[in-house]
Design an enzyme around this catalytic site. Structure first.
Site, PDB file in Angstrom:
ATOM      1  N   TRP A 104       0.577  -0.963   0.154  1.00  0.00           N
ATOM      2  CA  TRP A 104       0.055  -0.236  -0.061  1.00  0.00           C
ATOM      3  C   TRP A 104       0.592   1.372   0.021  1.00  0.00           C
ATOM      4  CZ3 TRP A 104      -3.986  -0.925  -1.778  1.00  0.00           C
ATOM      5  CH2 TRP A 104      -5.019  -1.975  -2.244  1.00  0.00           C
ATOM      6  N   ASP A 174      -1.216   6.323   6.934  1.00  0.00           N
ATOM      7  CA  ASP A 174      -2.091   6.025   5.867  1.00  0.00           C
ATOM      8  C   ASP A 174      -2.719   4.368   7.547  1.00  0.00           C
ATOM      9  OD1 ASP A 174      -4.035   3.873   4.919  1.00  0.00           O
ATOM     10  OD2 ASP A 174      -2.608   3.180   3.426  1.00  0.00           O
ATOM     11  N   LYS A 198     -12.218  -1.560   8.306  1.00  0.00           N
ATOM     12  CA  LYS A 198     -10.882  -3.127   9.203  1.00  0.00           C
ATOM     13  C   LYS A 198     -11.561  -2.535  10.285  1.00  0.00           C
ATOM     14  CE  LYS A 198      -7.981  -2.363   5.159  1.00  0.00           C
ATOM     15  NZ  LYS A 198      -8.503  -4.119   4.596  1.00  0.00           N
TER      16      LYS A 198
HETATM   17  N1  PMP Z   1      -4.143   0.927   3.052  1.00  0.00           N
HETATM   18  C1  PMP Z   1      -3.816  -0.120   3.683  1.00  0.00           C
HETATM   19  C2  PMP Z   1      -3.694  -0.400   4.074  1.00  0.00           C
HETATM   20  C3  PMP Z   1      -5.092  -1.315   2.999  1.00  0.00           C
HETATM   21  O1  PMP Z   1      -5.040  -2.169   4.299  1.00  0.00           O
HETATM   22  C4  PMP Z   1      -6.336  -0.815   2.239  1.00  0.00           C
HETATM   23  C5  PMP Z   1      -7.166  -1.913   2.037  1.00  0.00           C
HETATM   24  N2  PMP Z   1      -6.674  -2.957   2.165  1.00  0.00           N
HETATM   25  C6  PMP Z   1      -6.003   0.257   1.349  1.00  0.00           C
HETATM   26  C7  PMP Z   1      -5.188   0.984   2.014  1.00  0.00           C
HETATM   27  C8  PMP Z   1      -6.876   0.740   0.132  1.00  0.00           C
HETATM   28  O2  PMP Z   1      -8.019   0.753   1.077  1.00  0.00           O
HETATM   29  P1  PMP Z   1      -9.044   0.920   0.007  1.00  0.00           P
HETATM   30  O3  PMP Z   1      -9.637   0.260  -0.702  1.00  0.00           O
HETATM   31  O4  PMP Z   1      -9.849   2.036   1.002  1.00  0.00           O
HETATM   32  O5  PMP Z   1      -9.204   2.661  -0.949  1.00  0.00           O
END
Ligand code: PMP
Length: 358
Positions: A104, A174, A198
């Site tokens: 991510w 994030d 989450k």
């Molecule tokens: N950042 C992290 C740390 C994640 O775990 C996730 C999703 N698993 C995301 C970003 C992406 O999130 P979204 O699907 O809401 O864009």
């Protein structure tokens, strides 16, 4: 309920506390005495506004958000924040610094490079495919950094920052997979964002906690829908917010507050993670734990079978016992138990016993 509820270890969207779901069900057809569903009322209606403000107040209370910081509710998920952070915060002659600790954060870095200059501050991929997070002392930023971005919990790799760096730039984090799983000094961050699905609530709403001064200094020559300032000025009622997601967020946070708030959640989450790590570590004949000990996540326990077939057998046995969501991310493989706030201690005990007796 007619069907038996599984033991839910999904990585996100993830398990929500059953009482929060039941409250949502009970409120669904007659919302706050309006005779209508929350899905049907205006976001300007007093009945909705009350829920909206309650949800915001709960975020403030649970995270002990200081007055210097604002809470925003936005749509678009965490990936949208990958773009909005640089769009708002990068100006002429500045750059975004990125700590690369997993999938991510790599995505966040890439998105920023479409907007302006994004530089890698530190990258731990080469040290063994993201088996650790950096020591805070390893992290530095160049002059001209508008912010340092990091991913507090690496959902796919099961690693988590347990101490944050001190650098000469605001920290942007994030926290999608660990916000509200443990105590946090919010005042140390310029901006925190977390898609709710989450630890916080349902998919559809992203919680942003931002230093008001950072918003004041942000760019104004960008479309209004992309500006944090638009949301801040109108308490996130600038346009139609994801009302139902915010309603379920309110119900989830109210339940978590009743359970004792973040201190209680952290104690439970530490105990849940310790139980699963210990169970996996007790079976070195079958499993390994790739993440380095000091970097291990409380929210996602990642483990692997030592030989072919072990993982598939464990998944089949888990399924037979009503457990779901234990397969690792498709790009990483292996097994992963996600232990967010909605995951019950009894489910964790059942998983630990399965691993120990396997
Ligand atoms: N950042 C992290 C740390 C994640 O775990 C996730 C999703 N698993 C995301 C970003 C992406 O999130 P979204 O699907 O809401 O864009």
């Amino acid at each position: 309920m007619s069907t038996k509820r599984p033991l839910i270890f999904n990585p996100g969207p993830a398990a929500l506390p059953l009482p929060a779901l039941e409250r949502t069900r009970d409120e669904l057809l007659d919302f706050e005495g309006t005779g209508m569903s929350v899905l049907e009322v205006s976001h300007r209606a007093p009945a909705y506004e009350k829920v909206h403000r309650e949800a915001m107040a709960l975020v403030r209370e649970l995270l002990a958000v200081p007055e210097s910081h604002a809470v925003l509710f936005m749509a678009g998920g965490a990936r949208t924040q990958f773009a909005l952070v640089p769009t708002n915060l990068l100006g002429e002659g500045t750059h975004g610094a990125y700590a690369v600790t997993g999938h991510w954060s790599k995505c966040a870095l890439k998105e920023a490079s479409f907007v302006g200059e994004a530089r890698v501050s530190v990258d731990v991929e080469a040290d063994g495919t993201f088996v650790r997070v950096p020591d805070p002392a390893e992290v530095a930023v160049d002059a001209g950094a508008a912010y340092l971005h990091l991913t507090s919990n690496n959902t796919l790799y099961g690693t988590q920052w347990h101490a944050y760096p001190e650098v000469d730039a605001p920290l942007v984090a994030d926290m999608t997979s660990d916000l509200l799983s443990r105590k946090l000094d919010v005042g140390r961050f310029g901006l925190i964002y977390a898609a709710a699905q989450k630890n916080l609530g349902p998919a559809g709403v992203t919680v942003v906690v931002v230093d008001r001064a950072l918003v004041e200094g942000a760019r104004t020559d960008i479309p209004a829908a992309f500006r944090y300032a638009s949301f801040l000025a109108k308490d996130s009622l600038w346009n139609t917010p994801p009302t139902f997601a915010i309603h379920v967020l309110r119900n989830t946070l109210a339940y978590l507050a009743d359970r004792g708030g973040v201190e209680a959640l952290e104690a439970t989450n530490r105990a849940k993670a310790a139980r699963v790590y210990a169970a996996v570590a007790s079976r070195p004949d079958l499993f390994t734990l790739p993440a380095e000990e000091g970097s291990r996540s409380l929210c996602n326990v990642v483990f692997r079978g030592v030989e072919d077939g072990v993982e598939a057998r464990l998944l089949a046995e888990a399924e037979a016992r009503g457990m779901v969501g234990l397969k690792g991310h498709r790009t990483v493989g292996g097994l992963r138990a996600s232990l967010y706030n909605g995951v019950e201690a009894a489910w964790v005990e059942a998983l630990a016993e399965l691993i120990e007796g396997f």
